[in-house]
Design a protein around this motif. Structure first.
Motif, PDB file in Angstrom:
ATOM      1  N   ALA A  36       0.845  -1.198   0.000  1.00  0.00           N
ATOM      2  CA  ALA A  36       0.000   0.000   0.000  1.00  0.00           C
ATOM      3  C   ALA A  36       0.875   1.241   0.000  1.00  0.00           C
ATOM      4  O   ALA A  36       2.032   1.202   0.446  1.00  0.00           O
ATOM      5  CB  ALA A  36      -0.906   0.002   1.230  1.00  0.00           C
ATOM      6  N   PRO A  37       0.337   2.364  -0.469  1.00  0.00           N
ATOM      7  CA  PRO A  37       1.114   3.613  -0.420  1.00  0.00           C
ATOM      8  C   PRO A  37       1.378   4.083   1.004  1.00  0.00           C
ATOM      9  O   PRO A  37       2.390   4.737   1.266  1.00  0.00           O
ATOM     10  CB  PRO A  37       0.223   4.605  -1.177  1.00  0.00           C
ATOM     11  CG  PRO A  37      -0.666   3.755  -2.022  1.00  0.00           C
ATOM     12  CD  PRO A  37      -0.896   2.508  -1.234  1.00  0.00           C
ATOM     13  N   ASP A  38       0.445   3.767   1.922  1.00  0.00           N
ATOM     14  CA  ASP A  38       0.608   4.180   3.319  1.00  0.00           C
ATOM     15  C   ASP A  38      -0.356   3.379   4.186  1.00  0.00           C
ATOM     16  O   ASP A  38      -1.189   2.609   3.685  1.00  0.00           O
ATOM     17  CB  ASP A  38       0.362   5.690   3.485  1.00  0.00           C
ATOM     18  CG  ASP A  38      -0.941   6.148   2.875  1.00  0.00           C
ATOM     19  OD1 ASP A  38      -1.982   5.500   3.129  1.00  0.00           O
ATOM     20  OD2 ASP A  38      -0.923   7.146   2.111  1.00  0.00           O
ATOM     21  N   ALA A  39      -0.257   3.576   5.492  1.00  0.00           N
ATOM     22  CA  ALA A  39      -1.076   2.806   6.429  1.00  0.00           C
ATOM     23  C   ALA A  39      -2.560   3.093   6.253  1.00  0.00           C
ATOM     24  O   ALA A  39      -3.400   2.197   6.396  1.00  0.00           O
ATOM     25  CB  ALA A  39      -0.639   3.107   7.859  1.00  0.00           C
ATOM     26  N   ALA A  40      -2.915   4.362   5.963  1.00  0.00           N
ATOM     27  CA  ALA A  40      -4.324   4.708   5.803  1.00  0.00           C
ATOM     28  C   ALA A  40      -4.941   3.968   4.624  1.00  0.00           C
ATOM     29  O   ALA A  40      -6.076   3.476   4.694  1.00  0.00           O
ATOM     30  CB  ALA A  40      -4.473   6.214   5.620  1.00  0.00           C
ATOM     31  N   ALA A  41      -4.212   3.874   3.520  1.00  0.00           N
ATOM     32  CA  ALA A  41      -4.726   3.167   2.348  1.00  0.00           C
ATOM     33  C   ALA A  41      -4.874   1.674   2.632  1.00  0.00           C
ATOM     34  O   ALA A  41      -5.779   1.014   2.094  1.00  0.00           O
ATOM     35  CB  ALA A  41      -3.793   3.386   1.164  1.00  0.00           C
ATOM     36  N   ALA A  42      -4.002   1.139   3.474  1.00  0.00           N
ATOM     37  CA  ALA A  42      -4.036  -0.291   3.781  1.00  0.00           C
ATOM     38  C   ALA A  42      -5.121  -0.648   4.795  1.00  0.00           C
ATOM     39  O   ALA A  42      -5.505  -1.819   4.897  1.00  0.00           O
ATOM     40  CB  ALA A  42      -2.687  -0.746   4.318  1.00  0.00           C
ATOM     41  N   ALA A  43      -5.635   0.326   5.524  1.00  0.00           N
ATOM     42  CA  ALA A  43      -6.530   0.048   6.653  1.00  0.00           C
ATOM     43  C   ALA A  43      -7.748  -0.797   6.280  1.00  0.00           C
ATOM     44  O   ALA A  43      -8.046  -1.792   6.960  1.00  0.00           O
ATOM     45  CB  ALA A  43      -6.953   1.359   7.317  1.00  0.00           C
ATOM     46  N   PRO A  44      -8.509  -0.452   5.237  1.00  0.00           N
ATOM     47  CA  PRO A  44      -9.675  -1.297   4.928  1.00  0.00           C
ATOM     48  C   PRO A  44      -9.290  -2.707   4.490  1.00  0.00           C
ATOM     49  O   PRO A  44      -9.998  -3.674   4.788  1.00  0.00           O
ATOM     50  CB  PRO A  44     -10.387  -0.536   3.805  1.00  0.00           C
ATOM     51  CG  PRO A  44      -9.363   0.391   3.236  1.00  0.00           C
ATOM     52  CD  PRO A  44      -8.450   0.731   4.357  1.00  0.00           C
ATOM     53  N   LEU A  45      -8.171  -2.841   3.814  1.00  0.00           N
ATOM     54  CA  LEU A  45      -7.692  -4.154   3.400  1.00  0.00           C
ATOM     55  C   LEU A  45      -7.379  -5.014   4.622  1.00  0.00           C
ATOM     56  O   LEU A  45      -7.791  -6.175   4.724  1.00  0.00           O
ATOM     57  CB  LEU A  45      -6.444  -3.962   2.538  1.00  0.00           C
ATOM     58  CG  LEU A  45      -5.923  -5.118   1.703  1.00  0.00           C
ATOM     59  CD1 LEU A  45      -6.950  -5.566   0.681  1.00  0.00           C
ATOM     60  CD2 LEU A  45      -4.645  -4.697   0.991  1.00  0.00           C
ATOM     61  N   LEU A  46      -6.673  -4.424   5.575  1.00  0.00           N
ATOM     62  CA  LEU A  46      -6.322  -5.150   6.791  1.00  0.00           C
ATOM     63  C   LEU A  46      -7.560  -5.487   7.612  1.00  0.00           C
ATOM     64  O   LEU A  46      -7.657  -6.561   8.210  1.00  0.00           O
ATOM     65  CB  LEU A  46      -5.350  -4.320   7.625  1.00  0.00           C
ATOM     66  CG  LEU A  46      -3.996  -4.018   6.972  1.00  0.00           C
ATOM     67  CD1 LEU A  46      -3.196  -3.054   7.844  1.00  0.00           C
ATOM     68  CD2 LEU A  46      -3.204  -5.299   6.733  1.00  0.00           C
ATOM     69  N   ARG A  47      -8.524  -4.578   7.625  1.00  0.00           N
ATOM     70  CA  ARG A  47      -9.758  -4.819   8.377  1.00  0.00           C
ATOM     71  C   ARG A  47     -10.536  -5.977   7.768  1.00  0.00           C
ATOM     72  O   ARG A  47     -11.104  -6.811   8.483  1.00  0.00           O
ATOM     73  CB  ARG A  47     -10.594  -3.544   8.406  1.00  0.00           C
ATOM     74  CG  ARG A  47     -11.791  -3.607   9.358  1.00  0.00           C
ATOM     75  CD  ARG A  47     -12.362  -2.222   9.644  1.00  0.00           C
ATOM     76  NE  ARG A  47     -12.831  -1.551   8.423  1.00  0.00           N
ATOM     77  CZ  ARG A  47     -12.242  -0.514   7.867  1.00  0.00           C
ATOM     78  NH1 ARG A  47     -11.135  -0.011   8.403  1.00  0.00           N
ATOM     79  NH2 ARG A  47     -12.728   0.046   6.772  1.00  0.00           N
ATOM     80  N   GLY A  48     -10.581  -6.048   6.431  1.00  0.00           N
ATOM     81  CA  GLY A  48     -11.265  -7.163   5.781  1.00  0.00           C
ATOM     82  C   GLY A  48     -10.609  -8.496   6.088  1.00  0.00           C
ATOM     83  O   GLY A  48     -11.292  -9.498   6.335  1.00  0.00           O
ATOM     84  N   LEU A  49      -9.278  -8.522   6.082  1.00  0.00           N
ATOM     85  CA  LEU A  49      -8.561  -9.741   6.452  1.00  0.00           C
ATOM     86  C   LEU A  49      -8.904 -10.173   7.873  1.00  0.00           C
ATOM     87  O   LEU A  49      -9.214 -11.342   8.136  1.00  0.00           O
ATOM     88  CB  LEU A  49      -7.048  -9.510   6.343  1.00  0.00           C
ATOM     89  CG  LEU A  49      -6.430  -9.451   4.946  1.00  0.00           C
ATOM     90  CD1 LEU A  49      -5.048  -8.808   5.001  1.00  0.00           C
ATOM     91  CD2 LEU A  49      -6.342 -10.854   4.342  1.00  0.00           C
ATOM     92  N   ARG A  50      -8.864  -9.206   8.785  1.00  0.00           N
ATOM     93  CA  ARG A  50      -9.124  -9.521  10.192  1.00  0.00           C
ATOM     94  C   ARG A  50     -10.569  -9.967  10.410  1.00  0.00           C
ATOM     95  O   ARG A  50     -10.816 -10.951  11.122  1.00  0.00           O
ATOM     96  CB  ARG A  50      -8.830  -8.283  11.050  1.00  0.00           C
ATOM     97  CG  ARG A  50      -9.065  -8.487  12.535  1.00  0.00           C
ATOM     98  CD  ARG A  50      -8.678  -7.254  13.315  1.00  0.00           C
ATOM     99  NE  ARG A  50      -8.957  -7.407  14.732  1.00  0.00           N
ATOM    100  CZ  ARG A  50      -8.715  -6.473  15.637  1.00  0.00           C
ATOM    101  NH1 ARG A  50      -8.166  -5.310  15.270  1.00  0.00           N
ATOM    102  NH2 ARG A  50      -9.000  -6.687  16.911  1.00  0.00           N
ATOM    103  N   ASN A  51     -11.518  -9.271   9.802  1.00  0.00           N
ATOM    104  CA  ASN A  51     -12.922  -9.629   9.966  1.00  0.00           C
ATOM    105  C   ASN A  51     -13.199 -11.046   9.483  1.00  0.00           C
ATOM    106  O   ASN A  51     -13.923 -11.811  10.124  1.00  0.00           O
ATOM    107  CB  ASN A  51     -13.810  -8.650   9.212  1.00  0.00           C
ATOM    108  CG  ASN A  51     -13.829  -7.252   9.792  1.00  0.00           C
ATOM    109  OD1 ASN A  51     -14.206  -6.298   9.101  1.00  0.00           O
ATOM    110  ND2 ASN A  51     -13.414  -7.070  11.045  1.00  0.00           N
ATOM    111  N   ALA A  52     -12.635 -11.411   8.329  1.00  0.00           N
ATOM    112  CA  ALA A  52     -12.881 -12.752   7.787  1.00  0.00           C
ATOM    113  C   ALA A  52     -12.204 -13.825   8.628  1.00  0.00           C
ATOM    114  O   ALA A  52     -12.780 -14.899   8.855  1.00  0.00           O
ATOM    115  CB  ALA A  52     -12.406 -12.827   6.347  1.00  0.00           C
ATOM    116  N   ALA A  53     -10.997 -13.562   9.086  1.00  0.00           N
ATOM    117  CA  ALA A  53     -10.302 -14.548   9.923  1.00  0.00           C
ATOM    118  C   ALA A  53     -11.094 -14.818  11.199  1.00  0.00           C
ATOM    119  O   ALA A  53     -11.202 -15.967  11.659  1.00  0.00           O
ATOM    120  CB  ALA A  53      -8.899 -14.047  10.254  1.00  0.00           C
ATOM    121  N   GLU A  54     -11.668 -13.764  11.761  1.00  0.00           N
ATOM    122  CA  GLU A  54     -12.496 -13.938  12.963  1.00  0.00           C
ATOM    123  C   GLU A  54     -13.769 -14.704  12.638  1.00  0.00           C
ATOM    124  O   GLU A  54     -14.206 -15.572  13.402  1.00  0.00           O
ATOM    125  CB  GLU A  54     -12.820 -12.571  13.561  1.00  0.00           C
ATOM    126  CG  GLU A  54     -11.612 -11.862  14.160  1.00  0.00           C
ATOM    127  CD  GLU A  54     -11.891 -10.417  14.558  1.00  0.00           C
ATOM    128  OE1 GLU A  54     -12.988  -9.899  14.202  1.00  0.00           O
ATOM    129  OE2 GLU A  54     -11.028  -9.801  15.206  1.00  0.00           O
TER     130      GLU A  54
END
Length: 326
Positions: A104-122
């Motif tokens: 990702a260009p920065d942490a803010a851009a990556a945030a929704p991607l990381l949230r989707g990964l975490r939500n699905a893993a849970e």
């Protein structure tokens, strides 16, 4: 049947479908890596299977189309988990852990991607245990890998003439983007986990001959991969394939469902297997038959049309030189 189906026209349009054609890149990649169907892990399956004293270790991974990730980063993250878990289930296994690779260009851009990964893993109850992150990339990018274990393996190489092709799909959803039909986002977590666990239960009971999860390329593309790997032909009965309400058959045949599997099953096991899926309110039916030859064909109203002949035009180029059933 109220709908009128022309197998020839449908076969012609599906042969040119971008999602179906995209799988042909696999042959170029495996050639470049020096791999064939006899390599360790047997490329061509949904996951690499490595024999252990207890059964099989499974390893699979998915890289995502940049346009898909950019269009819906949260859903891309969710799918990074979901599709990998389907690959393990298709092999008769149970997933044990996931790792991700995020650009990702920065942490803010990556945030929704990381949230989707975490939500699905849970939701699926499989831990994310680490990975790789780059926050200095020009665009969003995603790849996810999964580990699993199987006691009794289901492969893409064991379908035999005389088997029945059964499709089990969750229709309780809608298209999210492109041709991705998602039935997972509003489902109870226990249901998601139980639906995937059913594949391992059927495998361990010895009820599945071969199978694949329905992936990019949909029912027809997945049937072609299964046919080529097993060195068989498949005739799909278009009148036995029921899309969700409001979905055209042509689109459904090339769609990527969040829960969908093609299973090669001995005739005597079909009714019992279908009953197990129906008990979980999943749509399941025999949709074709495994036959001798190398053609995947579409049949309706007494007409039959060849969709693809994998002997004349290899698809994955990962068939064994001698079919397993020979």
């Amino acid at each position: 049947m109220s709908r009128s189906i022309d197998p020839g026209l449908l076969a012609e349009s599906l042969r040119a479908h971008p999602a179906i054609l995209s799988k042909r890149a696999i042959a170029t990649a495996t050639l470049g890596l020096g791999l064939d169907a006899t390599a360790a892990g047997r490329p061509g399956d949904d996951a690499a299977a490595l024999l252990t004293a207890e059964g099989f270790d499974l390893l699979a991974g998915e890289g995502f189309i940049p346009g898909f990730v950019a269009d819906d980063p949260w859903f891309a993250g969710w799918c990074g988990v979901m599709v990998n878990l389907s690959d393990i289930a298709a092999m008769g296994g149970r997933a044990t852990a996931l790792i991700d690779q995020v650009w990702a260009p920065d942490a803010a851009a990556a945030a929704p991607l990381l949230r989707g990964l975490r939500n699905a893993a849970e939701a699926y109850g499989v831990p994310l245990v680490g990975g790789h992150t780059n926050f200095a990339a020009p665009d969003l990018g995603l790849a996810v890998s999964v580990l699993g274990k199987a006691k009794r393996l289901v492969t893409s190489f064991d379908a035999r003439p005389g088997d029945v092709l059964v499709a089990a799909i969750d229709h309780r959803g809608a298209y999210r983007n492109f041709d991705n039909f998602c039935a997972a986002l509003d489902a109870p977590h226990a249901r998601l986990r139980g639906d995937l666990a059913l594949l391992a239960e059927l495998a361990e009971a010895g009820l599945l001959r071969a199978g694949k999860d329905i992936s990019q390329g949909g029912i027809v593309g997945t049937a072609l991969m299964l046919a080529e790997c097993s060195g068989v032909g498949i005739e799909l009965d278009l009148e036995a394939i029921t899309p969700p309400d409001g979905v055209a058959l042509a689109r459904w045949l090339a769609s990527f469902p969040s829960f969908g599997f093609l299973l090669a099953v001995r005739p005597e096991h079909v009714d019992g297997i279908c009953a197990r899926f129906r008990a979980r309110n999943l749509v399941v039916a025999p949709i074709g038959r495994i036959i001798d030859g190398a053609s995947v064909s579409l049949a309706a109203g007494g007409a039959v049309a060849t969709f693809w002949n994998h002997a004349e035009t290899p698809y994955l180029s990962l068939a064994l030189k001698e079919p397993i059933h020979a």
